[in-house]
Each structure stands twice: as C-alpha cells, then as structure tokens.
Design a protein around this motif. Sequence first.
Motif, PDB file in Angstrom:
ATOM      1  N   ALA A 194      11.992  11.163  49.147  1.00 42.71           N
ATOM      2  CA  ALA A 194      11.533   9.650  49.503  1.00 42.71           C
ATOM      3  C   ALA A 194      10.284  10.421  51.020  1.00 42.71           C
ATOM      4  CB  ALA A 194      11.493   8.785  49.278  1.00 42.71           C
ATOM      5  N   GLY A 195      11.396  10.464  51.906  1.00 42.49           N
ATOM      6  CA  GLY A 195      11.297  10.879  53.113  1.00 42.49           C
ATOM      7  C   GLY A 195      10.533  11.634  54.028  1.00 42.49           C
ATOM      8  N   GLY A 196      10.129  13.026  52.743  1.00 45.05           N
ATOM      9  CA  GLY A 196       9.626  13.588  53.004  1.00 45.05           C
ATOM     10  C   GLY A 196      10.914  14.885  53.288  1.00 45.05           C
ATOM     11  N   LEU A 197      12.348  14.815  53.320  1.00 44.52           N
ATOM     12  CA  LEU A 197      13.279  16.234  53.662  1.00 44.52           C
ATOM     13  C   LEU A 197      13.204  17.131  52.351  1.00 44.52           C
ATOM     14  CD1 LEU A 197      15.472  13.270  55.237  1.00 44.52           C
ATOM     15  CD2 LEU A 197      13.697  14.567  56.481  1.00 44.52           C
ATOM     16  N   PRO A 198      13.443  18.034  52.165  1.00 44.54           N
ATOM     17  CA  PRO A 198      14.088  18.619  51.280  1.00 44.54           C
ATOM     18  C   PRO A 198      15.132  18.796  50.999  1.00 44.54           C
ATOM     19  CG  PRO A 198      14.347  19.763  53.871  1.00 44.54           C
ATOM     20  CD  PRO A 198      13.801  19.005  53.922  1.00 44.54           C
ATOM     21  N   LEU A 199      16.025  19.140  49.945  1.00 47.41           N
ATOM     22  CA  LEU A 199      17.064  18.814  48.955  1.00 47.41           C
ATOM     23  C   LEU A 199      17.451  20.487  48.278  1.00 47.41           C
ATOM     24  CD1 LEU A 199      19.806  17.649  48.819  1.00 47.41           C
ATOM     25  CD2 LEU A 199      18.424  16.514  46.644  1.00 47.41           C
ATOM     26  N   ASP A 200      18.535  21.312  48.949  1.00 47.77           N
ATOM     27  CA  ASP A 200      19.218  22.078  48.826  1.00 47.77           C
ATOM     28  C   ASP A 200      20.403  22.846  47.674  1.00 47.77           C
ATOM     29  OD1 ASP A 200      19.279  25.183  47.753  1.00 47.77           O
ATOM     30  OD2 ASP A 200      19.664  26.274  49.335  1.00 47.77           O
ATOM     31  N   VAL A 201      20.367  22.622  46.524  1.00 45.90           N
ATOM     32  CA  VAL A 201      21.831  22.300  45.874  1.00 45.90           C
ATOM     33  C   VAL A 201      22.155  24.009  44.901  1.00 45.90           C
ATOM     34  CG1 VAL A 201      22.000  19.530  45.874  1.00 45.90           C
ATOM     35  CG2 VAL A 201      21.422  20.437  44.124  1.00 45.90           C
ATOM     36  N   PRO A 202      23.074  23.760  43.939  1.00 46.68           N
ATOM     37  CA  PRO A 202      23.702  24.503  43.691  1.00 46.68           C
ATOM     38  C   PRO A 202      22.834  24.193  42.350  1.00 46.68           C
ATOM     39  CG  PRO A 202      25.354  24.684  44.552  1.00 46.68           C
ATOM     40  CD  PRO A 202      24.363  23.429  44.511  1.00 46.68           C
ATOM     41  N   ALA A 203      21.694  25.751  41.366  1.00 44.58           N
ATOM     42  CA  ALA A 203      20.875  25.270  40.221  1.00 44.58           C
ATOM     43  C   ALA A 203      21.848  25.816  39.038  1.00 44.58           C
ATOM     44  CB  ALA A 203      20.124  27.137  39.785  1.00 44.58           C
ATOM     45  N   ALA A 204      23.157  25.792  39.513  1.00 44.91           N
ATOM     46  CA  ALA A 204      24.190  25.552  38.352  1.00 44.91           C
ATOM     47  C   ALA A 204      24.399  24.249  38.723  1.00 44.91           C
ATOM     48  CB  ALA A 204      25.947  26.100  38.639  1.00 44.91           C
ATOM     49  N   LEU A 205      24.830  23.322  39.357  1.00 45.69           N
ATOM     50  CA  LEU A 205      24.780  21.588  38.900  1.00 45.69           C
ATOM     51  C   LEU A 205      24.005  21.550  38.654  1.00 45.69           C
ATOM     52  CD1 LEU A 205      26.871  19.521  40.517  1.00 45.69           C
ATOM     53  CD2 LEU A 205      25.691  19.487  42.699  1.00 45.69           C
TER      54      LEU A 205
END
Length: 249
Positions: A141-152
């Motif tokens: 919503a804030g235009g911020l990226p998010l990178d978490v592991p694919a496994a999660l």
Amino acid sequence: MTGDRGDARAGADLTTCGGEPDLATLGSLQDAFLAAVPAVPPDTRVPWCGRWRVRHLVVHLARIHHWAAGQARRSQETPLGRGPFVLDELYGAQARELRETLAALDPDAPAWTLDDSRVVRFWHRRQVHETLVHLWDLRTAGGLPLDVPAALWADTVDEVVRVMHPRQVRLGRVGAPDRRIGLVATDVGRAWTVHAADDAPAAPVVEVAGPAGALALLLWGRTTCDDPRLAVTGDRGALEAALAPGLTP
C-alpha cells in the motif's frame, strides 16, 4: 531484520524451523511491520481490503495478535477498545504480548485453535502467516518492496490448502469446489490440490503454476489469476468459480 523504509530485502533473514515457521520468524515479521507503520501514511488506501485504510490494517493486526494470545492461553481477553490509538505504540504492545505469550508456553500445551490440533504450536504458524500477509498489505500500500523467502510463502499456501480453506468449508462459509484445482510453486518445487467436494473428479481440471508468493497472494485474494507471474492451464472457469467466494476468511 532491517527496518529501513525502502529496503527491498525486508524479511530476507527470516528463518524456519523443522519445515514450519518458528517464533524467530514471527518476531522478524512483527519487527518489519512495526518499522513500516510510520513509513506509510495512516490514511493510505489498502484497496484489496475493501474500504480499509492503513490505520484500519494496523489496528486489525494488533487486535488479532491480542486475541490469538488469549486463544493460546485459553482465556478470554479484555477487548482493546475503540481508540483512537497511537498506531505504532498499539501494534508494538500487542506484538510483544503475543510473542511473549507464545514463548512462555510449551508448544505442545493445550490451546484453543482453529483446527483440531488443539495445541499452542498452531498459533506459531497461524500468526506468522497472518503477519506476513498484512506486512505485504502495508508495504505494498505504501509502495515499499517486500522480500521474504519463497519457502515461507510456500508454507502460506500450504496453510490455506490444508487448514484455512477446509475450515471455511466445514463452517459452511463457502461450498467445496466441485472440481479439483492444482497449485504448483515453481520456485520451491512444491505442489498442492485444493480441497474439493467428495464426488469431485480425482484429477485436477486446472493447474496454476508460478512463484510461491504469487500463489499465496492469489489464495488470500491479493492478486488474480490474470497475474502475469501465474500460468493457468486447463479449465480457467473452474479456477475462477473456486476463487470467487474466497478460500480464506
């Protein structure tokens, strides 16, 4: 986990334990959510959550953490009230309450749960995925990226397929699809079949393949089957019919 506002790798150091999320994962996600609260104006729309603004999202997750802590302890919690709230203070306090509650309890101790496991461990996983999806909501919503592991993300898919959607059917909130749907997470090599009616044909009539994150967002109503990251093979109508009423609460 970093709290930098524009860090494209927020969540990259998340860990998992025994194939399922652990409390360190929950704490990392909560920290990332708390760090993002002041970075996104509270009146920012969250369009995939109806009429919600960011302030509603933050209060919602705080309330859910407070409620889940009570469920884990098998106690009725005092409601948090209607506010107004200082958003980061509210969220920080309820995140801490949940994390400390779960850390103090034996994971195999009795708890009130949404499935038939009836143990505290259920809330470790459930609150990880509740927080992950809403962290995506907040940062996106804030235009911020998010990178978490694919496994999660893959475990998010697994929870929907094995726990959340069957519960929706069991409670009569949605009907079981009359045809089976296959899901393939191409980045982690995992596959699932969505819960269907007992008399549904054994073989899936449609398959959706793509990154685990995109599949998770599809099941949680944050994207559609037109998402370019997803490849749909087979009966697209069956897929759309199954997704229309929602697979999750």
